[in-house]
Scaffold this active site. Structure first.
Site, short mmCIF file in Angstrom:
data_model
loop_
_atom_site.label_atom_id
_atom_site.label_comp_id
_atom_site.label_asym_id
_atom_site.label_seq_id
_atom_site.Cartn_x
_atom_site.Cartn_y
_atom_site.Cartn_z
N ILE A 63 1.09 -1.07 0.21
CA ILE A 63 0.02 0.38 -0.19
C ILE A 63 1.34 1.34 -0.13
O ILE A 63 1.87 1.25 0.86
CB ILE A 63 -1.10 -0.08 1.59
CG1 ILE A 63 -2.12 1.23 1.29
CG2 ILE A 63 0.17 -0.08 2.46
CD1 ILE A 63 -2.94 1.08 2.11
N SER A 64 0.52 2.09 -0.64
CA SER A 64 1.56 3.43 -1.07
C SER A 64 1.30 3.93 0.25
O SER A 64 0.65 4.00 1.05
CB SER A 64 0.49 4.45 -2.31
OG SER A 64 1.07 2.99 -3.39
N GLN A 65 2.77 4.99 0.40
CA GLN A 65 3.09 5.33 1.38
C GLN A 65 1.79 7.01 1.31
O GLN A 65 1.79 7.02 0.36
CB GLN A 65 3.92 5.96 1.31
CG GLN A 65 4.61 7.29 2.43
CD GLN A 65 5.75 7.75 2.22
OE1 GLN A 65 7.44 7.57 0.83
NE2 GLN A 65 6.30 8.90 2.50
#
Ligand code: SAH
Length: 221
Positions: A70-72
């Site tokens: 999951i992206s930052q």
């Protein structure tokens, strides 16, 4: 737990913890109040495994299985801001649904979001989460996103959350004239975030900042 507690969270997922992240995003340069509000509203702890929920409001990428992340939060906010900076698109195509977190952020900002994912198991989990949050303006599809989603093209904007080596011309062609695509390009640790704007018969592009994403892969899994 009631649905309310599930969404607002307790302890490490409390509203105060979440507010600290929003503060941090603002300090890191995210300016668009609508984007900050969307980041505040979407409960990121519901988009990761329960064992990682206590870390959901740290500003870091987290594993979601199948070798994906999951992206930052900063990256999600930055890409969303860059996508909307030229006016609010009506429809957005997202390539790489992953956990569905970026999808949910977009869904609270535009009329309709189309999102495609090549890993069937991730897509199924994302679909459940989006249903739980009652986000009904999202359409999902299991396919190779490198091909876009021709049936619903052209899109007002396109956001790609996995990195191809260069700008995929086929995706640019699925933008309305003047529409923007935000994507990471490049290999390994040499990636940059780029905004492409479709012009009459071609496109212009601008490099925004260095980033690290998983690669855009071909085919489905
Ligand atoms: N926006 C997501 C990011 C997930 S990581 C989130 O914040 O959770 C990128 C995702 O892109 C992964 O789930 C990966 O499986 C997917 N992906 C990679 N190549 C793809 C392709 N060709 N088509 C569709 N999805 C792809």
């Amino acid at each position: 737990m009631t649905a309310d507690v599930l969404q607002t969270g307790v302890g490490m997922t409390s509203l105060r913890t979440r507010e600290r992240l929003i503060q941090r995003l603002a300090e890191a340069g995210i300016r668009d109040p609508a984007v900050l509000e969307a980041m505040r509203k979407v409960p990121r702890h519901l988009f990761v495994d329960e064992a990682l929920a206590s870390r959901a409001y740290e500003d870091s990428a987290l594993p979601i299985g199948h070798g994906q992340t999951i992206s930052q939060p900063y990256t999600v906010a930055r890409m969303t801001e860059a996508l909307l900076a030229r006016g609010r698109p009506d429809t957005v195509l997202e390539i790489g649904t992953g956990s569905g977190f970026q999808t949910a952020v977009l869904a609270s900002l535009v009329r309709r979001v189309y999102s495609v994912e090549r890993v069937a198991a991730l897509l199924a989990e994302a679909q459940l989460r989006l249903q739980t949050l009652k986000l009904r303006n999202v359409r999902l599809r299991h396919c190779d996103g490198g091909l876009g989603w021709p049936e619903y093209a052209p899109f007002g904007a396109i956001l790609v959350t996995a990195a191809p080596e260069g700008i995929p011309r086929g995706l640019v062609n699925q933008l309305v004239p003047g529409g923007a695509m935000v994507l990471p390009i490049g290999r390994g640790s040499h990636q940059v975030l780029v905004r492409v704007v479709r012009s009459g018969d071609g496109y212009e592009h601008e490099i925004l900042e260095p980033v690290t994403f998983v690669p855009l892969l071909g085919g489905v899994a």
